[in-house]
Design an enzyme around this catalytic site. Structure first.
Site, PDB file in Angstrom:
ATOM      1  N   GLU A   1     -36.228 -91.272 -76.326  1.00  0.00           N
ATOM      2  CA  GLU A   1     -36.036 -91.041 -77.752  1.00  0.00           C
ATOM      3  C   GLU A   1     -34.953 -91.947 -78.314  1.00  0.00           C
ATOM      4  O   GLU A   1     -35.053 -92.448 -79.433  1.00  0.00           O
ATOM      5  CB  GLU A   1     -35.657 -89.572 -77.975  1.00  0.00           C
ATOM      6  CG  GLU A   1     -35.286 -89.229 -79.403  1.00  0.00           C
ATOM      7  CD  GLU A   1     -34.610 -87.875 -79.519  1.00  0.00           C
ATOM      8  OE1 GLU A   1     -34.456 -87.403 -80.646  1.00  0.00           O
ATOM      9  OE2 GLU A   1     -34.231 -87.296 -78.470  1.00  0.00           O
TER      10      GLU A   1
ATOM     11  N   ARG B   1     -39.984 -82.127 -75.544  1.00  0.00           N
ATOM     12  CA  ARG B   1     -39.844 -80.876 -76.284  1.00  0.00           C
ATOM     13  C   ARG B   1     -40.435 -80.960 -77.685  1.00  0.00           C
ATOM     14  O   ARG B   1     -40.665 -79.938 -78.331  1.00  0.00           O
ATOM     15  CB  ARG B   1     -38.370 -80.483 -76.381  1.00  0.00           C
ATOM     16  CG  ARG B   1     -37.532 -81.432 -77.193  1.00  0.00           C
ATOM     17  CD  ARG B   1     -36.091 -80.993 -77.278  1.00  0.00           C
ATOM     18  NE  ARG B   1     -35.968 -79.712 -77.960  1.00  0.00           N
ATOM     19  CZ  ARG B   1     -34.845 -79.301 -78.540  1.00  0.00           C
ATOM     20  NH1 ARG B   1     -33.776 -80.048 -78.531  1.00  0.00           N
ATOM     21  NH2 ARG B   1     -34.786 -78.133 -79.125  1.00  0.00           N
TER      22      ARG B   1
ATOM     23  N   ARG C   1     -37.798 -78.490 -96.651  1.00  0.00           N
ATOM     24  CA  ARG C   1     -37.215 -79.827 -96.776  1.00  0.00           C
ATOM     25  C   ARG C   1     -38.253 -80.890 -96.442  1.00  0.00           C
ATOM     26  O   ARG C   1     -39.286 -80.610 -95.837  1.00  0.00           O
ATOM     27  CB  ARG C   1     -36.014 -79.969 -95.838  1.00  0.00           C
ATOM     28  CG  ARG C   1     -36.348 -79.799 -94.353  1.00  0.00           C
ATOM     29  CD  ARG C   1     -35.082 -79.887 -93.509  1.00  0.00           C
ATOM     30  NE  ARG C   1     -35.367 -79.914 -92.081  1.00  0.00           N
ATOM     31  CZ  ARG C   1     -35.221 -78.893 -91.251  1.00  0.00           C
ATOM     32  NH1 ARG C   1     -34.825 -77.722 -91.729  1.00  0.00           N
ATOM     33  NH2 ARG C   1     -35.463 -79.017 -89.961  1.00  0.00           N
TER      34      ARG C   1
ATOM     35  N   ASP D   1     -29.820 -86.174 -88.105  1.00  0.00           N
ATOM     36  CA  ASP D   1     -29.248 -84.892 -87.736  1.00  0.00           C
ATOM     37  C   ASP D   1     -28.911 -84.905 -86.238  1.00  0.00           C
ATOM     38  O   ASP D   1     -29.822 -84.845 -85.425  1.00  0.00           O
ATOM     39  CB  ASP D   1     -30.186 -83.736 -88.091  1.00  0.00           C
ATOM     40  CG  ASP D   1     -31.638 -83.991 -87.667  1.00  0.00           C
ATOM     41  OD1 ASP D   1     -32.088 -85.146 -87.616  1.00  0.00           O
ATOM     42  OD2 ASP D   1     -32.320 -82.996 -87.378  1.00  0.00           O
TER      43      ASP D   1
ATOM     44  N   PRO E   1     -34.494 -72.034 -88.908  1.00  0.00           N
ATOM     45  CA  PRO E   1     -35.258 -71.214 -87.957  1.00  0.00           C
ATOM     46  C   PRO E   1     -35.363 -71.847 -86.577  1.00  0.00           C
ATOM     47  O   PRO E   1     -35.357 -71.133 -85.568  1.00  0.00           O
ATOM     48  CB  PRO E   1     -36.636 -71.113 -88.617  1.00  0.00           C
ATOM     49  CG  PRO E   1     -36.372 -71.263 -90.068  1.00  0.00           C
ATOM     50  CD  PRO E   1     -35.239 -72.249 -90.169  1.00  0.00           C
TER      51      PRO E   1
END
Length: 461
Positions: A414, A113, A166, A269, A234
């Site tokens: 990942e 993704r 950021r 995160d 967003p």
């Protein structure tokens, strides 16, 4: 997704879509709008063959003596071809129609993704590219990041324009040093130096800087993650709004949105290290923490633990240091000063020995690598010879779990569950992703550094 017409026309058309009584949009109407005004999600990047890729580079991983491990390493090396992209000509011609910024050089994406460029992920990929002797590709990645500093004054979290609020951990200088050490390209260093000064200023001024007064009355300037944003991200707007819905007023929601984006700036995160209540994401308060890893990357005053800011212990713009405000829980980030070698020349051997032993005593060292934290919260990132021995032990565990997972599934992941050898990781808002840029880079870099003896078993015990 890209635009087929300009933003003003698309927004006007969207507002004219008929709504039902409860304000929703019928599927056929929405499909019609998407077909007319929006392009595909994969139109901004196109495949490109890396200019410096060869199937087996000369001098590739000379310390890897095990033929089975070498064969696997060459398969991992070949994945760079799968992950190589360039920004399409359409983006370069009409950048206002795309969220992706018009980077000039080819890029390496993470995979699955993640079809964009990300800042600190690029460091780990560059380490692998250097092991693969792909020096031109590595230089191109750095040049792209430098172009972001030239445009924005700092490296964005990633190359989509909506990440302009950021950055991410400042590891660009480390990338440039690593490339220079391999290539001797002093011209690259000279070209990049002005941009590095801009990045240093970004992290050492304004909202990122905090002044701390220690017990002796001396003041220290330390840095924190602090996104320039107080709205839902967003890229994750629906989830952010849902999490914020439990907060009582708009002021607290705005603070929460800023702290969420700041956690994304950290690269962690999300993790319980940012949360006052580790079971509740809505208690994320990233901007109230002085993070040990960020200040080791820069580097700053010696610090081994995250530090919670307490506004009640503040005089004007200076916070007074209190040991009780340190987060004594174990996180992998506590040991970033070891990786940056921040303390190698300023502490005695006894202290160094204690520091080296602490990853074992912390409980973070697991059978298949290092855990991010000991808290199972459902979040996804929850100089002595003895030091090198420990580093090699950690590397072996992590290489082994990558190998076993690859042999079982044919994919690099990942993240991994370090409590179980060969198991992919979980947590967060999406399933484990494959590809995977930074994992490939770290595996190749560790194999180059530590090798793999012919007689060392690569399978799980």
């Amino acid at each position: 997704m890209s635009l087929r017409q300009n933003l003003e026309a698309a927004a006007e058309a969207f507002d004219k879509i008929p709504r039902t009584v409860n304000g929703s949009v019928l599927k056929n109407d929405l499909d019609g709008f998407i077909g007319k005004y929006l392009g595909g999600a994969d139109e901004d990047l196109v495949y490109v063959e890396p200019v410096d890729y060869v199937a087996e580079p000369e001098g590739f991983l000379p310390k890897v003596k095990n033929t089975e491990v070498r064969a696997w390493a060459l398969e991992v090396h070949s994945l760079w071809k799968n992950l190589s992209r360039k920004v399409s000509d359409h983006v370069l011609e009409k950048p206002e129609f795309y969220t992706l910024l018009p980077l000039k050089n080819p890029v390496i994406i993470l995979g699955s993704r993640f079809r964009e460029v990300y800042y600190w992920d690029s460091y780990w990929m560059i380490r692998g590219l250097l092991a693969s002797k792909m020096y031109e590709t590595a230089k191109g990645v750095v040049t792209n990041l430098i172009s972001l500093i030239d445009q924005f004054g700092y490296v964005l979290n990633g190359a989509p324009a909506y990440y302009s609020n950021r950055s991410q951990p400042p590891v660009l200088a480390a990338m440039i040093v690593d490339i220079y050490n391999r290539t001797g390209d002093l011209d690259l260093v000279r070209r990049c130096f002005p941009a590095l000064l801009k990045e240093h200023h970004f992290w050492n001024s304004g909202i990122h800087i905090v002044t701390i007064q220690d017990a002796q009355g001396s003041t220290h300037s330390l840095s924190r993650y602090y996104a320039m944003w107080n709205k839902p991200r967003p890229e994750s707007s629906t989830i952010d709004r849902r999490t914020a819905s439990k907060l009582p007023n708009i002021c607290e929601k705005r603070e929460f949105y800023r702290d969420l984006a700041s956690a994304a700036e950290s690269g962690w995160d999300f993790s319980s290290r940012w949360m006052r209540n580790e079971s509740d994401l809505a208690t994320t308060t990233t901007t109230s923490i002085i993070p040990v890893d960020l200040n080791a990357f820069l580097p700053k005053m010696g610090q081994w633990l995250d530090y919670w800011l307490d506004s009640s212990n503040k005089s004007e713009d200076i916070y007074k240091w209190e040991d009780l405000q340190q987060n004594k829980k174990s996180f992998a980030s506590n040991f970033v000063p070891l990786w940056t070698q921040l303390f190698s020349s300023v502490v005695d051997d006894i202290t160094t020995q204690r520091v080296v032993q602490s990853p074992r005593s912390s409980g973070l060292l697991q059978s298949a690598g290092i855990a991010m934290t000991l808290s199972n919260t459902g979040q996804q990132w929850s100089g002595l010879e003895e030091a090198r021995t420990l580093a090699k032990d950690i590397a072996i565990r992590w290489i082994r779990t990558n190998y076993v997972a690859y042999k079982k599934t044919g994919a690099m992941y990942e993240k991994y569950d370090v409590t179980r050898c060969g198991a992919a990781g979980g947590g967060g808002v999406y399933v484990a992703q494959t590809g995977f840029g930074w994992t490939n880079g770290v595996v190749l870099a560790l194999l180059e550094e530590f090798g793999w003896p012919e007689d060392l078993n690569i399978d799980c015990y």
